[in-house]
Design a protein around this motif. Structure first.
Motif, mmCIF file in Angstrom:
data_model
loop_
_atom_site.group_PDB
_atom_site.id
_atom_site.type_symbol
_atom_site.label_atom_id
_atom_site.label_comp_id
_atom_site.label_asym_id
_atom_site.label_seq_id
_atom_site.Cartn_x
_atom_site.Cartn_y
_atom_site.Cartn_z
ATOM 1 N N ASP A 141 18.130 18.094 -6.906
ATOM 2 C CA ASP A 141 18.190 18.088 -8.368
ATOM 3 C C ASP A 141 19.432 17.328 -8.799
ATOM 4 O OD1 ASP A 141 20.382 19.839 -8.143
ATOM 5 O OD2 ASP A 141 19.131 21.611 -8.454
ATOM 6 N N GLU A 142 19.753 17.405 -10.086
ATOM 7 C CA GLU A 142 20.855 16.634 -10.656
ATOM 8 C C GLU A 142 22.236 17.093 -10.193
ATOM 9 O OE1 GLU A 142 20.019 20.157 -13.116
ATOM 10 O OE2 GLU A 142 18.721 18.557 -12.381
ATOM 11 N N THR A 143 22.326 18.154 -9.406
ATOM 12 C CA THR A 143 23.627 18.639 -8.937
ATOM 13 C C THR A 143 24.053 18.003 -7.615
ATOM 14 O OG1 THR A 143 22.723 20.523 -7.705
ATOM 15 C CG2 THR A 143 23.224 20.873 -10.063
ATOM 16 N N VAL A 144 23.227 17.093 -7.079
ATOM 17 C CA VAL A 144 23.521 16.524 -5.762
ATOM 18 C C VAL A 144 23.432 15.003 -5.746
ATOM 19 C CG1 VAL A 144 22.709 18.589 -4.547
ATOM 20 C CG2 VAL A 144 21.147 16.660 -4.891
ATOM 21 N N TYR A 145 24.049 14.458 -4.706
ATOM 22 C CA TYR A 145 23.863 13.064 -4.318
ATOM 23 C C TYR A 145 23.022 13.080 -3.040
ATOM 24 C CZ TYR A 145 28.101 12.035 -7.053
ATOM 25 O OH TYR A 145 29.039 11.925 -8.040
ATOM 26 N N LEU A 146 22.221 12.060 -2.833
ATOM 27 C CA LEU A 146 21.585 11.823 -1.536
ATOM 28 C C LEU A 146 22.350 10.673 -0.893
ATOM 29 C CD1 LEU A 146 17.763 11.863 -2.312
ATOM 30 C CD2 LEU A 146 19.194 13.705 -1.454
ATOM 31 N N GLU A 147 22.920 10.916 0.256
ATOM 32 C CA GLU A 147 23.633 9.870 0.982
ATOM 33 C C GLU A 147 22.820 9.496 2.209
ATOM 34 O OE1 GLU A 147 28.224 10.973 -0.070
ATOM 35 O OE2 GLU A 147 27.352 11.802 1.763
ATOM 36 N N VAL A 148 22.547 8.207 2.348
ATOM 37 C CA VAL A 148 21.674 7.740 3.419
ATOM 38 C C VAL A 148 22.440 6.807 4.347
ATOM 39 C CG1 VAL A 148 19.528 6.536 3.976
ATOM 40 C CG2 VAL A 148 19.697 7.876 1.866
ATOM 41 N N LEU A 149 22.505 7.209 5.604
ATOM 42 C CA LEU A 149 23.027 6.373 6.668
ATOM 43 C C LEU A 149 21.815 5.843 7.419
ATOM 44 C CD1 LEU A 149 25.128 5.292 8.736
ATOM 45 C CD2 LEU A 149 24.993 7.530 9.852
ATOM 46 N N ASN A 190 0.803 -1.247 0.000
ATOM 47 C CA ASN A 190 0.000 0.000 0.000
ATOM 48 C C ASN A 190 0.825 1.282 0.000
ATOM 49 O OD1 ASN A 190 0.725 0.709 2.692
ATOM 50 N ND2 ASN A 190 -1.178 -0.053 3.554
ATOM 51 N N LEU A 191 2.132 1.205 0.248
ATOM 52 C CA LEU A 191 2.926 2.427 0.404
ATOM 53 C C LEU A 191 2.856 3.332 -0.819
ATOM 54 C CD1 LEU A 191 4.845 4.114 2.184
ATOM 55 C CD2 LEU A 191 6.741 2.940 1.030
ATOM 56 N N LEU A 192 3.008 2.773 -2.011
ATOM 57 C CA LEU A 192 3.070 3.611 -3.201
ATOM 58 C C LEU A 192 1.703 4.128 -3.633
ATOM 59 C CD1 LEU A 192 5.904 1.843 -5.174
ATOM 60 C CD2 LEU A 192 6.019 3.716 -3.523
ATOM 61 N N GLY A 193 0.656 3.698 -2.968
ATOM 62 C CA GLY A 193 -0.658 4.307 -3.134
ATOM 63 C C GLY A 193 -0.840 5.502 -2.204
ATOM 64 N N ILE A 194 0.033 5.597 -1.201
ATOM 65 C CA ILE A 194 -0.022 6.663 -0.199
ATOM 66 C C ILE A 194 0.970 7.776 -0.528
ATOM 67 C CG2 ILE A 194 0.292 7.179 2.253
ATOM 68 C CD1 ILE A 194 -0.292 4.202 2.830
ATOM 69 N N VAL A 195 2.147 7.399 -1.021
ATOM 70 C CA VAL A 195 3.219 8.339 -1.363
ATOM 71 C C VAL A 195 3.666 8.078 -2.798
ATOM 72 C CG1 VAL A 195 4.020 8.445 1.039
ATOM 73 C CG2 VAL A 195 5.124 6.864 -0.559
ATOM 74 N N THR A 196 4.534 8.922 -3.304
ATOM 75 C CA THR A 196 5.125 8.717 -4.629
ATOM 76 C C THR A 196 6.601 8.416 -4.443
ATOM 77 O OG1 THR A 196 3.566 10.268 -5.614
ATOM 78 C CG2 THR A 196 5.567 9.799 -6.868
ATOM 79 N N GLU A 197 7.045 7.320 -5.021
ATOM 80 C CA GLU A 197 8.462 6.975 -4.915
ATOM 81 C C GLU A 197 9.290 7.912 -5.783
ATOM 82 O OE1 GLU A 197 11.544 3.196 -5.266
ATOM 83 O OE2 GLU A 197 9.408 2.864 -5.628
ATOM 84 N N VAL A 198 10.410 8.384 -5.240
ATOM 85 C CA VAL A 198 11.363 9.184 -6.009
ATOM 86 C C VAL A 198 12.213 8.189 -6.801
ATOM 87 C CG1 VAL A 198 13.333 10.757 -5.864
ATOM 88 C CG2 VAL A 198 11.393 11.031 -4.301
ATOM 89 N N THR A 199 12.183 8.293 -8.128
ATOM 90 C CA THR A 199 12.879 7.316 -8.973
ATOM 91 C C THR A 199 13.860 7.944 -9.951
ATOM 92 O OG1 THR A 199 11.080 7.351 -10.581
ATOM 93 C CG2 THR A 199 10.967 5.666 -8.854
ATOM 94 N N ASN A 200 13.999 9.260 -9.932
ATOM 95 C CA ASN A 200 14.869 9.909 -10.921
ATOM 96 C C ASN A 200 16.315 10.012 -10.414
ATOM 97 O OD1 ASN A 200 14.057 11.838 -9.053
ATOM 98 N ND2 ASN A 200 13.990 13.500 -10.540
ATOM 99 N N TYR A 201 16.929 8.835 -10.294
ATOM 100 C CA TYR A 201 18.345 8.723 -9.961
ATOM 101 C C TYR A 201 18.976 7.698 -10.898
ATOM 102 C CZ TYR A 201 16.326 5.087 -6.886
ATOM 103 O OH TYR A 201 15.614 4.034 -6.377
ATOM 104 N N VAL A 202 20.290 7.751 -11.027
ATOM 105 C CA VAL A 202 21.027 6.958 -12.011
ATOM 106 C C VAL A 202 20.863 5.451 -11.823
ATOM 107 C CG1 VAL A 202 23.370 6.377 -12.807
ATOM 108 C CG2 VAL A 202 22.726 8.769 -12.457
ATOM 109 N N GLN A 203 20.913 4.988 -10.608
ATOM 110 C CA GLN A 203 20.884 3.555 -10.348
ATOM 111 C C GLN A 203 19.586 2.941 -10.892
ATOM 112 O OE1 GLN A 203 21.584 5.958 -8.141
ATOM 113 N NE2 GLN A 203 23.531 5.489 -7.184
ATOM 114 N N ALA A 204 19.696 1.698 -11.393
ATOM 115 C CA ALA A 204 18.566 1.029 -12.036
ATOM 116 C C ALA A 204 17.471 0.628 -11.051
ATOM 117 C CB ALA A 204 19.062 -0.204 -12.790
ATOM 118 N N GLY A 205 17.821 0.427 -9.796
ATOM 119 C CA GLY A 205 16.845 0.013 -8.796
ATOM 120 C C GLY A 205 17.120 0.694 -7.470
ATOM 121 N N ARG A 206 16.288 0.367 -6.499
ATOM 122 C CA ARG A 206 16.527 0.852 -5.135
ATOM 123 C C ARG A 206 17.918 0.386 -4.704
ATOM 124 N NH1 ARG A 206 10.610 -1.439 -3.515
ATOM 125 N NH2 ARG A 206 9.418 0.255 -4.483
ATOM 126 N N LEU A 207 18.518 1.127 -3.808
ATOM 127 C CA LEU A 207 19.907 0.841 -3.422
ATOM 128 C C LEU A 207 19.987 -0.239 -2.349
ATOM 129 C CD1 LEU A 207 19.917 3.636 -4.818
ATOM 130 C CD2 LEU A 207 21.923 4.122 -3.469
#
Length: 167
Positions: A151-159, A74-91
């Motif tokens: 935007d395209e000028t940044v990386y998102l780093e997740v710990l 149900n999550l993606l019916g509640i929120v929108t997944e951010v998918t505009n990053y280079v990697q082919a799938g979730r990390l």
């Protein structure tokens, strides 16, 4: 991870400039593992169920405030997944050693190479790697106090990491 011991997943999100390497913004949040995640942990460890091959980090946008009832279905019916990053799938979440009932990906941060504009309100952990998939199980979902426009000028780093405590 901070020195405060709390059970569940903890997240730190860095927005880092691709050009300079500077951290432009930082968000930190704790979450409660949704019921689906708690059931999966109990089933796997206490009932001999099959553990997932891996966990995968995803990002989302939207106004939802997690309440523990979220599921992978149900999550993606509640929120929108951010998918505009280079990697082919979730990390892939690559966790280090377990020490004191805790482990994190501090030695191998999940690093999203952004391709365009997005607003990141939160993160999640899924047992499925495909972007936009509602299959599998949801181990964690968290909302940050401050949405981050990227935007395209940044990386998102997740710990992220998990802490068990004995009560």
């Amino acid at each position: 991870m901070t020195s405060i011991i709390r059970p569940g997943f903890e997240y730190t999100l860095n927005v880092r400039s691709k050009r300079t390497g500077e951290v432009l913004a930082r968000e930190h949040a704790f979450n409660r593992v949704p019921i689906e995640g708690l059931n999966d942990i109990a089933e796997t460890y206490l009932k001999g169920g099959t553990a997932p091959a891996a966990l995968y980090v995803g990002a989302w946008t939207g106004s939802h405030v997690p309440d523990g009832n979220e599921t992978a279905a149900n999550l993606l019916g509640i929120v929108t997944e951010v998918t505009n990053y280079v990697q082919a799938g979730r990390l892939v979440l690559t966790l280090g050693s377990v020490i004191g009932g805790a482990c994190s990906n501090q030695a191998s941060l999940a690093r999203f190479d952004m391709l365009g504009a997005a607003v990141v309100n939160g993160m999640f952990l899924s047992t499925t790697q495909a972007k936009g998939s509602s299959a599998g199980k949801l181990a964690s979902v968290v909302r940050f106090a401050n949405p981050r426009t990227v935007d395209e000028t940044v990386y998102l780093e997740v710990l992220t990491g998990f802490q068990f405590i004995s009560l």
